[in-house]
Design a protein around this motif. Structure first.
Motif, PDB file in Angstrom:
ATOM      1  N   LYS A 192       0.819  -1.209   0.000  1.00  0.00           N
ATOM      2  CA  LYS A 192       0.000   0.000   0.000  1.00  0.00           C
ATOM      3  C   LYS A 192       0.853   1.258   0.000  1.00  0.00           C
ATOM      4  N   PHE A 193       2.136   1.114   0.360  1.00  0.00           N
ATOM      5  CA  PHE A 193       3.029   2.264   0.303  1.00  0.00           C
ATOM      6  C   PHE A 193       3.209   2.689  -1.154  1.00  0.00           C
ATOM      7  N   LYS A 194       3.228   3.986  -1.384  1.00  0.00           N
ATOM      8  CA  LYS A 194       3.388   4.509  -2.741  1.00  0.00           C
ATOM      9  C   LYS A 194       4.804   5.034  -2.981  1.00  0.00           C
ATOM     10  N   GLU A 195       5.737   4.634  -2.125  1.00  0.00           N
ATOM     11  CA  GLU A 195       7.115   5.079  -2.247  1.00  0.00           C
ATOM     12  C   GLU A 195       7.714   4.654  -3.584  1.00  0.00           C
ATOM     13  N   ARG A 196       8.371   5.566  -4.262  1.00  0.00           N
ATOM     14  CA  ARG A 196       8.950   5.277  -5.571  1.00  0.00           C
ATOM     15  C   ARG A 196      10.440   4.946  -5.458  1.00  0.00           C
ATOM     16  N   ASN A 197      11.130   5.601  -4.525  1.00  0.00           N
ATOM     17  CA  ASN A 197      12.539   5.274  -4.290  1.00  0.00           C
ATOM     18  C   ASN A 197      12.589   4.218  -3.190  1.00  0.00           C
ATOM     19  N   LEU A 198      12.567   2.975  -3.598  1.00  0.00           N
ATOM     20  CA  LEU A 198      12.366   1.881  -2.655  1.00  0.00           C
ATOM     21  C   LEU A 198      13.562   1.674  -1.723  1.00  0.00           C
ATOM     22  N   PHE A 199      13.245   1.576  -0.441  1.00  0.00           N
ATOM     23  CA  PHE A 199      14.224   1.237   0.587  1.00  0.00           C
ATOM     24  C   PHE A 199      13.493   0.315   1.547  1.00  0.00           C
ATOM     25  N   LEU A 200      13.402  -0.957   1.165  1.00  0.00           N
ATOM     26  CA  LEU A 200      12.550  -1.900   1.878  1.00  0.00           C
ATOM     27  C   LEU A 200      12.955  -2.087   3.331  1.00  0.00           C
ATOM     28  N   ARG A 201      14.238  -1.950   3.634  1.00  0.00           N
ATOM     29  CA  ARG A 201      14.670  -2.115   5.020  1.00  0.00           C
ATOM     30  C   ARG A 201      14.078  -1.048   5.932  1.00  0.00           C
ATOM     31  N   GLY A 202      13.755   0.085   5.371  1.00  0.00           N
ATOM     32  CA  GLY A 202      13.108   1.124   6.155  1.00  0.00           C
ATOM     33  C   GLY A 202      11.602   1.030   6.096  1.00  0.00           C
ATOM     34  N   MET A 203      11.070   0.450   5.024  1.00  0.00           N
ATOM     35  CA  MET A 203       9.620   0.364   4.838  1.00  0.00           C
ATOM     36  C   MET A 203       8.994  -0.775   5.635  1.00  0.00           C
ATOM     37  N   VAL A 204       9.653  -1.940   5.645  1.00  0.00           N
ATOM     38  CA  VAL A 204       9.060  -3.123   6.289  1.00  0.00           C
ATOM     39  C   VAL A 204       8.753  -2.898   7.772  1.00  0.00           C
ATOM     40  N   PRO A 205       9.664  -2.277   8.559  1.00  0.00           N
ATOM     41  CA  PRO A 205       9.325  -2.060   9.973  1.00  0.00           C
ATOM     42  C   PRO A 205       8.089  -1.198  10.189  1.00  0.00           C
ATOM     43  N   LEU A 206       7.678  -0.446   9.169  1.00  0.00           N
ATOM     44  CA  LEU A 206       6.526   0.445   9.312  1.00  0.00           C
ATOM     45  C   LEU A 206       5.185  -0.275   9.231  1.00  0.00           C
ATOM     46  N   VAL A 207       5.178  -1.552   8.821  1.00  0.00           N
ATOM     47  CA  VAL A 207       3.891  -2.247   8.694  1.00  0.00           C
ATOM     48  C   VAL A 207       3.245  -2.504  10.054  1.00  0.00           C
ATOM     49  N   GLY A 208       4.072  -2.595  11.091  1.00  0.00           N
ATOM     50  CA  GLY A 208       3.546  -2.593  12.452  1.00  0.00           C
ATOM     51  C   GLY A 208       3.027  -3.891  13.018  1.00  0.00           C
ATOM     52  N   TYR A 209       3.173  -5.001  12.329  1.00  0.00           N
ATOM     53  CA  TYR A 209       2.684  -6.280  12.840  1.00  0.00           C
ATOM     54  C   TYR A 209       3.753  -6.963  13.703  1.00  0.00           C
ATOM     55  N   PRO A 210       3.372  -7.979  14.486  1.00  0.00           N
ATOM     56  CA  PRO A 210       4.344  -8.667  15.345  1.00  0.00           C
ATOM     57  C   PRO A 210       5.540  -9.190  14.544  1.00  0.00           C
ATOM     58  N   SER A 211       6.722  -8.960  15.078  1.00  0.00           N
ATOM     59  CA  SER A 211       7.935  -9.362  14.368  1.00  0.00           C
ATOM     60  C   SER A 211       8.889 -10.117  15.283  1.00  0.00           C
ATOM     61  N   ALA A 212       9.792 -10.854  14.654  1.00  0.00           N
ATOM     62  CA  ALA A 212      10.802 -11.613  15.387  1.00  0.00           C
ATOM     63  C   ALA A 212      12.084 -11.627  14.563  1.00  0.00           C
ATOM     64  N   LYS A 213      13.152 -12.133  15.154  1.00  0.00           N
ATOM     65  CA  LYS A 213      14.442 -12.207  14.469  1.00  0.00           C
ATOM     66  C   LYS A 213      14.972 -13.635  14.494  1.00  0.00           C
ATOM     67  N   VAL A 214      15.670 -13.990  13.439  1.00  0.00           N
ATOM     68  CA  VAL A 214      16.363 -15.273  13.374  1.00  0.00           C
ATOM     69  C   VAL A 214      17.826 -14.972  13.066  1.00  0.00           C
ATOM     70  N   ASP A 216      18.493   6.866  -1.257  1.00  0.00           N
ATOM     71  CA  ASP A 216      17.074   6.523  -1.173  1.00  0.00           C
ATOM     72  C   ASP A 216      16.656   6.300   0.271  1.00  0.00           C
ATOM     73  N   GLY A 217      17.520   5.627   1.035  1.00  0.00           N
ATOM     74  CA  GLY A 217      17.205   5.352   2.425  1.00  0.00           C
ATOM     75  C   GLY A 217      17.048   6.620   3.239  1.00  0.00           C
ATOM     76  N   ILE A 218      17.938   7.568   2.994  1.00  0.00           N
ATOM     77  CA  ILE A 218      17.896   8.819   3.759  1.00  0.00           C
ATOM     78  C   ILE A 218      16.782   9.724   3.261  1.00  0.00           C
ATOM     79  N   SER A 219      16.709   9.928   1.956  1.00  0.00           N
ATOM     80  CA  SER A 219      15.748  10.883   1.403  1.00  0.00           C
ATOM     81  C   SER A 219      14.302  10.419   1.545  1.00  0.00           C
TER      82      SER A 219
END
Length: 270
Positions: A180-202, A227-230
């Motif tokens: 649903k994000f309309k970001e054009r300069n993709l920086f998925l590492r910054g976008m994924v944490p914004l979805v807000g659902y329960p997360s874990a690490k491996v 892209d990550g900064i802007s």
């Protein structure tokens, strides 16, 4: 009762003919084992995204489609970049998948971590990050500069998971929210944490590239850092306003800043 969801493993590819046969072999084994254990749906797949490769990558993908029911692929008309390849894979897979895992073709990410990722998903987590457990194979400078980079991004307001790249599991609803994000300069590492659902690490140990060479030159690394900064911080704009920097001077300053980012950047793909 443990949910038996359909898993699609998305693998972006750019000139990966040297490693692709081993990639299919190792990831195929993971799928087969998970299916046998009843952890995922038997219809689970490997989805290869051919990002404008100039070698035999697409031909190999189509050959593997004929040989293995669990292999499928999509082909870009040209090279659109790693992040766009990941997004295209997720867009394609989300309709029929309960979960997706994104992983690069070079086998530096430990594929056995997928077992734990799926276990975390079955425990109720929507996002499971693959996180590098140590940097013992890095030089002292690279370890310190990587820490500095994550600290810089944090202070600039970019929410990232340190020591993680694009090796992660996401549930259907997490992917749907991401798309649903309309970001054009993709920086998925910054976008994924914004979805807000329960997360874990491996945690996992990163390996050397199985075959082939990295195809991610300096100019692409600089663009990715920018892209990550802007995309996620207004700090650069505030800096310009605060210091009243002449636009012509900003070009020079940006060049020096991005060169510095190249050394801070812990980004390895293609």
């Amino acid at each position: 009762m443990v949910k038996c969801g359909l898993l699609t493993i998305i693998v972006p590819c750019y000139n990966e003919e040297a490693v692709l046969p081993e990639t299919v072999k190792e990831l195929g084994t993971i799928l087969e084992n998970l299916i046998k254990k009843g952890k995922i749906d038997p219809a689970s797949k490997l989805l290869f995204v051919n990002d404008g490769s100039q070698d035999r990558t697409w031909r190999l993908i189509t050959d593997f489609e004929k040989d293995f029911d669990f292999v499928t692929g999509i082909k870009f008309s040209r090279n659109f970049g790693h992040q766009n390849a990941l997004l295209a894979g997720m867009t394609t897979a989300v309709e029929h998948s309960d979960m997706v895992i994104t992983i690069d073709a070079d086998l530096q990410d430990d594929v056995t971590a997928i077992y734990e990722m799926v276990a975390k998903y079955n425990q109720g987590f929507d996002v499971v990050y693959g996180v590098r457990s140590s940097r013992q194979t890095d030089t002292f400078f690279k370890r310190r500069s990587a820490l500095a980079f994550y600290s810089l991004m944090k202070h600039m307001g970019v929410d990232m998971v340190p020591n993680s790249a694009d090796y992660r599991l996401m549930s259907k609803r997490a992917v749907t929210a991401l798309l649903k994000f309309k970001e054009r300069n993709l920086f998925l590492r910054g976008m994924v944490p914004l979805v807000g659902y329960p997360s874990a690490k491996v945690l996992y140990e990163r390996k050397e590239r199985f075959a082939g060479e990295s195809k991610y030159p300096l100019n692409k690394m600089i663009r990715f850092a920018f892209d990550g900064i802007s995309s996620f911080s207004t700090v650069p704009i505030r800096m310009i306003m605060s210091f009243e920097v002449n636009p012509r001077d900003w070009t020079t300053i940006s060049g020096v800043h991005f060169i510095n980012l190249r050394f801070f950047m812990d980004y390895r793909s293609y």
